[in-house]
Motif scaffolding. Structure first.
Motif, PDB file in Angstrom:
ATOM      1  N   LEU A  63       0.804  -1.220   0.000  1.00 26.03           N
ATOM      2  CA  LEU A  63       0.000   0.000   0.000  1.00 26.03           C
ATOM      3  C   LEU A  63       0.842   1.277   0.000  1.00 26.03           C
ATOM      4  CD1 LEU A  63      -2.784  -1.049   2.538  1.00 26.03           C
ATOM      5  CD2 LEU A  63      -3.052  -0.700   0.072  1.00 26.03           C
ATOM      6  N   LEU A  64       2.093   1.173   0.429  1.00 25.05           N
ATOM      7  CA  LEU A  64       2.956   2.356   0.485  1.00 25.05           C
ATOM      8  C   LEU A  64       3.363   2.787  -0.919  1.00 25.05           C
ATOM      9  CD1 LEU A  64       5.179   1.292   3.513  1.00 25.05           C
ATOM     10  CD2 LEU A  64       3.464   3.119   3.499  1.00 25.05           C
ATOM     11  N   ASP A  65       3.636   4.067  -1.083  1.00 20.56           N
ATOM     12  CA  ASP A  65       4.024   4.619  -2.374  1.00 20.56           C
ATOM     13  C   ASP A  65       5.495   4.302  -2.657  1.00 20.56           C
ATOM     14  OD1 ASP A  65       4.219   6.084  -4.716  1.00 20.56           O
ATOM     15  OD2 ASP A  65       4.449   8.001  -3.686  1.00 20.56           O
ATOM     16  N   PRO A  66       5.762   3.545  -3.738  1.00 16.25           N
ATOM     17  CA  PRO A  66       7.151   3.152  -4.018  1.00 16.25           C
ATOM     18  C   PRO A  66       8.087   4.324  -4.324  1.00 16.25           C
ATOM     19  CG  PRO A  66       5.668   2.299  -5.716  1.00 16.25           C
ATOM     20  CD  PRO A  66       4.824   2.990  -4.694  1.00 16.25           C
ATOM     21  N   GLN A  67       7.526   5.447  -4.751  1.00 14.27           N
ATOM     22  CA  GLN A  67       8.366   6.595  -5.073  1.00 14.27           C
ATOM     23  C   GLN A  67       8.755   7.383  -3.824  1.00 14.27           C
ATOM     24  OE1 GLN A  67       9.454   6.736  -8.191  1.00 14.27           O
ATOM     25  NE2 GLN A  67       8.158   4.964  -8.560  1.00 14.27           N
ATOM     26  N   SER A  68       7.754   7.775  -3.048  1.00 16.30           N
ATOM     27  CA  SER A  68       8.028   8.647  -1.905  1.00 16.30           C
ATOM     28  C   SER A  68       8.291   7.888  -0.604  1.00 16.30           C
ATOM     29  CB  SER A  68       6.861   9.625  -1.700  1.00 16.30           C
ATOM     30  OG  SER A  68       5.685   8.923  -1.352  1.00 16.30           O
ATOM     31  N   GLN A  69       7.970   6.593  -0.569  1.00 17.37           N
ATOM     32  CA  GLN A  69       8.123   5.838   0.671  1.00 17.37           C
ATOM     33  C   GLN A  69       8.984   4.586   0.482  1.00 17.37           C
ATOM     34  OE1 GLN A  69       3.784   5.606   1.227  1.00 17.37           O
ATOM     35  NE2 GLN A  69       4.035   6.767   3.123  1.00 17.37           N
ATOM     36  N   ALA A  70       9.953   4.674  -0.411  1.00 17.72           N
ATOM     37  CA  ALA A  70      10.785   3.511  -0.741  1.00 17.72           C
ATOM     38  C   ALA A  70      11.522   2.963   0.480  1.00 17.72           C
ATOM     39  CB  ALA A  70      11.772   3.873  -1.846  1.00 17.72           C
ATOM     40  N   GLU A  71      12.085   3.843   1.284  1.00 17.56           N
ATOM     41  CA  GLU A  71      12.832   3.373   2.460  1.00 17.56           C
ATOM     42  C   GLU A  71      11.906   2.739   3.487  1.00 17.56           C
ATOM     43  OE1 GLU A  71      16.080   2.887   2.716  1.00 17.56           O
ATOM     44  OE2 GLU A  71      16.074   3.619   0.659  1.00 17.56           O
ATOM     45  N   LEU A  72      10.711   3.278   3.621  1.00 18.04           N
ATOM     46  CA  LEU A  72       9.732   2.701   4.541  1.00 18.04           C
ATOM     47  C   LEU A  72       9.304   1.312   4.068  1.00 18.04           C
ATOM     48  CD1 LEU A  72       8.067   2.979   7.086  1.00 18.04           C
ATOM     49  CD2 LEU A  72       6.368   4.265   5.773  1.00 18.04           C
ATOM     50  N   ILE A  73       9.214   1.130   2.764  1.00 17.41           N
ATOM     51  CA  ILE A  73       8.886  -0.193   2.212  1.00 17.41           C
ATOM     52  C   ILE A  73       9.986  -1.183   2.581  1.00 17.41           C
ATOM     53  CG2 ILE A  73       8.616  -1.517   0.077  1.00 17.41           C
ATOM     54  CD1 ILE A  73       7.211   0.987  -1.099  1.00 17.41           C
ATOM     55  N   VAL A  74      11.239  -0.788   2.419  1.00 16.79           N
ATOM     56  CA  VAL A  74      12.368  -1.667   2.768  1.00 16.79           C
ATOM     57  C   VAL A  74      12.313  -2.032   4.253  1.00 16.79           C
ATOM     58  CG1 VAL A  74      14.894  -1.755   3.011  1.00 16.79           C
ATOM     59  CG2 VAL A  74      13.875  -0.907   0.894  1.00 16.79           C
ATOM     60  N   THR A  75      12.105  -1.032   5.098  1.00 22.37           N
ATOM     61  CA  THR A  75      12.030  -1.266   6.547  1.00 22.37           C
ATOM     62  C   THR A  75      10.872  -2.193   6.891  1.00 22.37           C
ATOM     63  OG1 THR A  75      12.979   0.911   6.965  1.00 22.37           O
ATOM     64  CG2 THR A  75      11.794  -0.113   8.787  1.00 22.37           C
ATOM     65  N   THR A  76       9.738  -1.976   6.261  1.00 23.98           N
ATOM     66  CA  THR A  76       8.544  -2.790   6.517  1.00 23.98           C
ATOM     67  C   THR A  76       8.784  -4.239   6.107  1.00 23.98           C
ATOM     68  OG1 THR A  76       7.143  -0.849   6.217  1.00 23.98           O
ATOM     69  CG2 THR A  76       6.079  -2.994   6.004  1.00 23.98           C
ATOM     70  N   LEU A  77       9.378  -4.443   4.941  1.00 27.50           N
ATOM     71  CA  LEU A  77       9.660  -5.811   4.487  1.00 27.50           C
ATOM     72  C   LEU A  77      10.701  -6.486   5.382  1.00 27.50           C
ATOM     73  CD1 LEU A  77       9.588  -5.314   0.611  1.00 27.50           C
ATOM     74  CD2 LEU A  77       7.895  -6.509   2.033  1.00 27.50           C
ATOM     75  N   ARG A  78      11.676  -5.720   5.862  1.00 28.91           N
ATOM     76  CA  ARG A  78      12.661  -6.294   6.803  1.00 28.91           C
ATOM     77  C   ARG A  78      11.988  -6.764   8.086  1.00 28.91           C
ATOM     78  NH1 ARG A  78      17.931  -5.774   5.371  1.00 28.91           N
ATOM     79  NH2 ARG A  78      18.463  -4.081   3.966  1.00 28.91           N
ATOM     80  N   LYS A  79      11.058  -5.964   8.606  1.00 28.92           N
ATOM     81  CA  LYS A  79      10.329  -6.358   9.813  1.00 28.92           C
ATOM     82  C   LYS A  79       9.546  -7.643   9.574  1.00 28.92           C
ATOM     83  CE  LYS A  79       9.580  -1.749  11.782  1.00 28.92           C
ATOM     84  NZ  LYS A  79       8.545  -0.729  12.050  1.00 28.92           N
ATOM     85  N   ALA A  80       8.871  -7.723   8.429  1.00 27.25           N
ATOM     86  CA  ALA A  80       8.102  -8.929   8.105  1.00 27.25           C
ATOM     87  C   ALA A  80       9.024 -10.134   7.973  1.00 27.25           C
ATOM     88  CB  ALA A  80       7.306  -8.714   6.818  1.00 27.25           C
ATOM     89  N   MET A  81      10.193  -9.923   7.375  1.00 25.72           N
ATOM     90  CA  MET A  81      11.173 -11.004   7.239  1.00 25.72           C
ATOM     91  C   MET A  81      11.637 -11.470   8.613  1.00 25.72           C
ATOM     92  SD  MET A  81      14.701 -11.000   5.028  1.00 25.72           S
ATOM     93  CE  MET A  81      15.820 -10.389   6.276  1.00 25.72           C
ATOM     94  N   GLN A  82      11.862 -10.531   9.530  1.00 21.55           N
ATOM     95  CA  GLN A  82      12.293 -10.892  10.881  1.00 21.55           C
ATOM     96  C   GLN A  82      11.217 -11.681  11.622  1.00 21.55           C
ATOM     97  OE1 GLN A  82      13.277  -7.017  12.395  1.00 21.55           O
ATOM     98  NE2 GLN A  82      15.334  -7.041  11.514  1.00 21.55           N
ATOM     99  N   LEU A  83       9.970 -11.502  11.213  1.00 26.54           N
ATOM    100  CA  LEU A  83       8.873 -12.270  11.811  1.00 26.54           C
ATOM    101  C   LEU A  83       8.694 -13.625  11.124  1.00 26.54           C
ATOM    102  CD1 LEU A  83       6.245  -9.430  12.363  1.00 26.54           C
ATOM    103  CD2 LEU A  83       7.617 -10.600  14.103  1.00 26.54           C
ATOM    104  N   GLY A  84       9.569 -13.923  10.150  1.00 28.74           N
ATOM    105  CA  GLY A  84       9.564 -15.242   9.521  1.00 28.74           C
ATOM    106  C   GLY A  84       8.896 -15.327   8.172  1.00 28.74           C
ATOM    107  N   SER A  85       8.666 -14.209   7.513  1.00 30.81           N
ATOM    108  CA  SER A  85       7.989 -14.227   6.219  1.00 30.81           C
ATOM    109  C   SER A  85       8.977 -14.413   5.070  1.00 30.81           C
ATOM    110  CB  SER A  85       7.201 -12.929   6.012  1.00 30.81           C
ATOM    111  OG  SER A  85       6.697 -12.868   4.692  1.00 30.81           O
TER     112      SER A  85
END
Length: 195
Positions: A90-112
């Motif tokens: 749902l995040l904007d890939p242009q203006s929120q790219a770093e937030l997307i990376v951080t969000t995916l890292r958190k999900a990965m740390q939860l085992g995704s």
């Protein structure tokens, strides 16, 4: 009525959520959902339904707001990881790219494993190939057995692109221990690398 018979706030929220599922009018259904939250502000089915409706309307800001409440209410790491993956979508890939990376890292740390795959691809597309290879290798450990070999081959390929032959050999060794076509391909690639 069931609402009057319900003793606890969470039961009243559940009754209102169920009633909202039976109403054909979208505005009336939303009013019932919002009423359910007055009884139990963390009623997960209600939060999920409100987020889904916001997504269908194309209201990403509202969807993200409901999703943040879903994250707080979710009882398991697996559910939170899925919600974080949804948040990244749902995040904007242009203006929120770093937030997307951080969000995916958190999900990965939860085992995704899905989040790890998406993060690796995102890093690859940004030209961060060594980091992408590392994350792709980690993704293989999180994915179901049937998908691990393919992911390890990809990680090995990316490691070779940046000249990290040692890392590539390790991924290929791990892939060769899997079953199926990926194992055969990994074994062939190891022979080509001389190991």
């Amino acid at each position: 009525e069931l609402l009057e018979l319900s003793q606890r706030a969470d039961e009243r929220a559940e009754v209102l959520w169920q009633k909202s599922q039976l109403v054909g009018d979208e505005e009336a259904a939303e009013a019932l959902l919002l009423s359910a939250l007055t009884h139990d502000e963390s009623h997960l089915p209600t939060l999920t339904k409100l987020r889904t409706q916001a997504e269908l309307r194309g209201d990403k800001a509202a969807a993200l707001s409901w999703l943040s409440r879903e994250l707080i209410a979710s009882p398991s790491d697996g559910e939170r990881a899925q919600l974080l993956c949804k948040q990244a979508e749902l995040l904007d890939p242009q203006s929120q790219a770093e937030l997307i990376v951080t969000t995916l890292r958190k999900a990965m740390q939860l085992g995704s494993g899905q989040a790890a795959e998406r993060l690796a691809e995102l890093l690859w597309n940004r030209g961060e190939v060594l980091q992408a290879a590392d994350i792709a290798g980690r993704a293989a450990q999180l994915l179901p057995q049937a998908q691990q070999g393919r992911q390890l081959l990809l990680a090995a390929e990316w490691a070779l692109r940046v000249g990290d032959e040692l890392r590539a050999r390790e991924y290929l060794r791990q892939a060769s221990e899997q079953s199926g076509e990926s194992a055969d391909e990994a074994a062939q690639r190891l022979v080509v690398l001389g190991g």
